[in-house]
Design a protein around this motif. Structure first.
Motif, PDB file in Angstrom:
ATOM      1  N   LYS A 189       0.839  -1.209   0.000  1.00  0.00           N
ATOM      2  CA  LYS A 189       0.000   0.000   0.000  1.00  0.00           C
ATOM      3  C   LYS A 189       0.871   1.254   0.000  1.00  0.00           C
ATOM      4  O   LYS A 189       0.639   2.188  -0.756  1.00  0.00           O
ATOM      5  N   GLY A 205     -13.013   9.344  -3.258  1.00  0.00           N
ATOM      6  CA  GLY A 205     -13.039   7.943  -2.842  1.00  0.00           C
ATOM      7  C   GLY A 205     -11.881   7.719  -1.888  1.00  0.00           C
ATOM      8  O   GLY A 205     -11.091   6.786  -2.029  1.00  0.00           O
ATOM      9  N   GLY A 218     -11.430   6.713   1.121  1.00  0.00           N
ATOM     10  CA  GLY A 218     -11.279   5.542   1.990  1.00  0.00           C
ATOM     11  C   GLY A 218     -10.721   5.966   3.343  1.00  0.00           C
ATOM     12  O   GLY A 218     -11.226   6.885   3.974  1.00  0.00           O
ATOM     13  N   GLU A 245     -15.593  11.062   0.609  1.00  0.00           N
ATOM     14  CA  GLU A 245     -15.806   9.627   0.854  1.00  0.00           C
ATOM     15  C   GLU A 245     -17.258   9.398   1.277  1.00  0.00           C
ATOM     16  O   GLU A 245     -17.792  10.147   2.093  1.00  0.00           O
ATOM     17  N   THR A 246     -17.863   8.345   0.732  1.00  0.00           N
ATOM     18  CA  THR A 246     -19.270   8.067   1.051  1.00  0.00           C
ATOM     19  C   THR A 246     -19.454   7.363   2.397  1.00  0.00           C
ATOM     20  O   THR A 246     -20.543   7.426   2.959  1.00  0.00           O
ATOM     21  N   ARG A 247     -18.434   6.672   2.886  1.00  0.00           N
ATOM     22  CA  ARG A 247     -18.618   5.895   4.121  1.00  0.00           C
ATOM     23  C   ARG A 247     -18.361   6.784   5.337  1.00  0.00           C
ATOM     24  O   ARG A 247     -17.214   7.177   5.604  1.00  0.00           O
ATOM     25  N   LEU A 298     -15.570   6.120   7.940  1.00  0.00           N
ATOM     26  CA  LEU A 298     -14.195   6.426   7.522  1.00  0.00           C
ATOM     27  C   LEU A 298     -13.933   7.926   7.595  1.00  0.00           C
ATOM     28  O   LEU A 298     -12.836   8.369   7.957  1.00  0.00           O
ATOM     29  N   ALA A 333     -19.699  12.503   1.479  1.00  0.00           N
ATOM     30  CA  ALA A 333     -20.569  12.705   0.308  1.00  0.00           C
ATOM     31  C   ALA A 333     -20.040  11.860  -0.826  1.00  0.00           C
ATOM     32  O   ALA A 333     -18.877  11.445  -0.823  1.00  0.00           O
ATOM     33  N   SER A 334     -20.922  11.626  -1.799  1.00  0.00           N
ATOM     34  CA  SER A 334     -20.418  10.994  -3.019  1.00  0.00           C
ATOM     35  C   SER A 334     -19.696  12.083  -3.816  1.00  0.00           C
ATOM     36  O   SER A 334     -19.900  13.278  -3.579  1.00  0.00           O
ATOM     37  N   VAL A 335     -18.869  11.632  -4.754  1.00  0.00           N
ATOM     38  CA  VAL A 335     -18.131  12.610  -5.558  1.00  0.00           C
ATOM     39  C   VAL A 335     -19.102  13.519  -6.304  1.00  0.00           C
ATOM     40  O   VAL A 335     -18.904  14.736  -6.377  1.00  0.00           O
ATOM     41  N   HIS A 343      -8.034   4.407  -6.936  1.00  0.00           N
ATOM     42  CA  HIS A 343      -8.936   3.258  -6.859  1.00  0.00           C
ATOM     43  C   HIS A 343     -10.326   3.642  -6.348  1.00  0.00           C
ATOM     44  O   HIS A 343     -10.939   2.890  -5.573  1.00  0.00           O
ATOM     45  N   ALA A 344     -10.795   4.814  -6.743  1.00  0.00           N
ATOM     46  CA  ALA A 344     -12.183   5.198  -6.421  1.00  0.00           C
ATOM     47  C   ALA A 344     -13.089   4.252  -7.222  1.00  0.00           C
ATOM     48  O   ALA A 344     -12.894   4.069  -8.422  1.00  0.00           O
ATOM     49  N   CYS A 345     -14.055   3.656  -6.551  1.00  0.00           N
ATOM     50  CA  CYS A 345     -14.800   2.537  -7.144  1.00  0.00           C
ATOM     51  C   CYS A 345     -15.564   2.931  -8.416  1.00  0.00           C
ATOM     52  O   CYS A 345     -16.141   4.014  -8.483  1.00  0.00           O
ATOM     53  N   ALA A 398     -16.868   6.308  -9.852  1.00  0.00           N
ATOM     54  CA  ALA A 398     -16.409   7.443  -9.031  1.00  0.00           C
ATOM     55  C   ALA A 398     -15.249   8.169  -9.719  1.00  0.00           C
ATOM     56  O   ALA A 398     -15.078   9.377  -9.552  1.00  0.00           O
TER      57      ALA A 398
HETATM   58  C1  LIG Z   1     -11.024   0.840  -3.067  1.00  0.00           C
HETATM   59  S1  LIG Z   1     -11.322   2.113  -1.918  1.00  0.00           S
HETATM   60  C2  LIG Z   1      -9.892   3.120  -2.150  1.00  0.00           C
HETATM   61  C3  LIG Z   1      -9.657   3.990  -0.978  1.00  0.00           C
HETATM   62  C4  LIG Z   1      -8.397   4.867  -1.070  1.00  0.00           C
HETATM   63  N1  LIG Z   1      -8.434   5.804  -2.149  1.00  0.00           N
HETATM   64  C5  LIG Z   1      -7.171   4.022  -1.118  1.00  0.00           C
HETATM   65  O1  LIG Z   1      -6.581   3.873  -2.185  1.00  0.00           O
HETATM   66  O2  LIG Z   1      -6.809   3.454  -0.095  1.00  0.00           O
HETATM   67  C6  LIG Z   1     -12.592   3.072  -2.700  1.00  0.00           C
HETATM   68  C7  LIG Z   1     -13.295   4.046  -1.769  1.00  0.00           C
HETATM   69  O3  LIG Z   1     -14.150   4.868  -2.545  1.00  0.00           O
HETATM   70  C8  LIG Z   1     -15.368   5.072  -1.851  1.00  0.00           C
HETATM   71  N2  LIG Z   1     -16.378   5.405  -2.868  1.00  0.00           N
HETATM   72  C9  LIG Z   1     -16.953   4.594  -3.780  1.00  0.00           C
HETATM   73  N3  LIG Z   1     -17.780   5.267  -4.582  1.00  0.00           N
HETATM   74  C10 LIG Z   1     -17.714   6.565  -4.187  1.00  0.00           C
HETATM   75  C11 LIG Z   1     -18.334   7.759  -4.632  1.00  0.00           C
HETATM   76  N4  LIG Z   1     -19.149   7.751  -5.681  1.00  0.00           N
HETATM   77  N5  LIG Z   1     -18.042   8.906  -4.007  1.00  0.00           N
HETATM   78  C12 LIG Z   1     -17.177   8.927  -2.942  1.00  0.00           C
HETATM   79  N6  LIG Z   1     -16.554   7.824  -2.483  1.00  0.00           N
HETATM   80  C13 LIG Z   1     -16.813   6.659  -3.092  1.00  0.00           C
HETATM   81  C14 LIG Z   1     -15.599   3.752  -1.128  1.00  0.00           C
HETATM   82  O4  LIG Z   1     -16.451   3.891  -0.014  1.00  0.00           O
HETATM   83  C15 LIG Z   1     -14.190   3.359  -0.745  1.00  0.00           C
HETATM   84  O5  LIG Z   1     -13.844   3.830   0.543  1.00  0.00           O
END
Ligand SMILES: C[S@@+](CC[C@H](N)C(=O)[O-])C[C@H]1O[C@@H](n2cnc3c(N)ncnc32)[C@H](O)[C@@H]1O
Length: 299
Positions: free
Chosen positions: A46, A83, A85, A116-118, A121, A143-145, A165-167, A170
């Motif tokens: 990481k 995203g 995390g 970040e949506t969660r 976190l 919030a979501s992006v 790695h924003a899912c 995102a």
């Molecule tokens: C795979 S993790 C990567 C986290 C961090 N960037 C890292 O590399 O360690 C993706 C994160 O994006 C968040 N996420 C997913 N869709 C999102 C969105 N539309 N808006 C904001 N956050 C989002 C998830 O909750 C998750 O915590």
């Protein structure tokens, strides 16, 4: 071990990945370092990803800061991390860049905004920033992006957008955010993107009868792979069409991560009409006309 920062004369006591001046308390809180100050294999992977990304973005951050100083512009640089995390990236950027620069300039020079949506976190990151004394240079938004793009409480302009790695979509939303906020730089490491693949899948039979190109996504595994690659190609074209110079490279060696493509974009203001045409042509060729809105040039 009770030490909170690496004493200059004791650097050898820590794994070589720990940099001079880096907050050990931060690395432990992020579980990158164990309590005993060791790095495990996952943490090393990481950290390597985050350092590599930091290496790509440090130079533009320095250049933007130097420009601001030269112009007597005291507004802080704003970096939005999407995203976020656990905000590994945001914390490392603050610790390795904004914190030492603030010491040099005797004032805060930048702010990292983690989106970040969660909620859990976001709360944990804010608490950690408070605990470490980083709160002046960091804030976290639950919030979501796409919601964040329209959040009036966020700055109307940001200097840099990152998304590690924003899912799924995102990353696309991060690009829209960067366009709306006139970001000078974007550094994007996309995650798996399923949207284009699902559109390719939905129209597969029709496209197989229409074009031999559809052989590229006849088999389910290929649908996913070509969908993912095509998504990144379309993202690059969108950015070029909107006035960004784009470079695509590997983040780290492929052995470290399958999601390893780094898209770096710098705003030059030179919108490329050819990129806009190619983007539209690819959407047509791949039978993706219903994805026009996703890759719309009027963003
Ligand atoms: C795979 S993790 C990567 C986290 C961090 N960037 C890292 O590399 O360690 C993706 C994160 O994006 C968040 N996420 C997913 N869709 C999102 C969105 N539309 N808006 C904001 N956050 C989002 C998830 O909750 C998750 O915590």
């Amino acid at each position: 071990m009770k030490r909170k920062s690496t004493p200059a004369n004791d650097q050898d006591a820590w794994p070589p990945e720990v940099r001079p001046g880096q907050s050990l308390e931060l690395l432990k809180a992020l579980h990158i370092l164990t309590r005993e100050g060791k790095l495990n294999q996952d943490a090393r992977r990481k950290l390597k990803q985050v350092y590599h990304l930091f290496q790509f973005i440090e130079k533009p951050l320095l250049a933007m800061l130097a420009d601001k100083l030269a112009q007597g512009d005291t507004r802080p640089l704003v970096l939005a991390d999407h995203g976020a995390g656990k905000s590994y990236l945001g914390f490392i950027i603050h610790d390795l860049f904004f914190k030492p620069q603030a010491l040099l300039q005797s004032r805060s020079v930048g702010q990292v905004i983690g989106i970040e949506t969660r909620a859990a976190l976001v709360t944990a990151s804010q608490q950690l920033a408070d605990q470490l004394g980083f709160a002046q240079g960091m804030r976290f938004v639950n919030a979501s992006v796409s919601e964040a793009t329209h959040d009036q409480a966020l700055p109307s302009q940001v200097d840099m957008v990152t998304a590690l790695h924003a899912c799924d979509t995102a990353t696309d939303d991060a690009i829209s955010f960067g366009l709306a906020k006139h970001a000078q730089y974007m550094a994007l490491v996309p995650c798996c993107q399923a949207e284009v693949a699902s559109h390719l899948r939905a129209h597969k039979a029709l496209n197989l009868s229409r074009t031999p190109l559809a052989e590229l996504w006849r088999h389910p595994l290929h649908t996913r792979e070509i969908g993912s690659q095509l998504t990144n190609v379309l993202r690059c074209l969108l950015l070029e069409a909107q006035g960004y110079q784009v470079t695509v490279t590997e983040l780290v060696g492929w052995e470290h991560s399958l999601k390893n493509e780094l898209i770096l974009a710098q705003y030059t203001g030179q919108k490329k009409p050819s990129a806009a045409q190619r983007l539209q042509a690819l959407l047509d060729e791949f039978g993706l006309k219903d994805m026009n809105a996703r890759f719309s040039l009027t963003k």
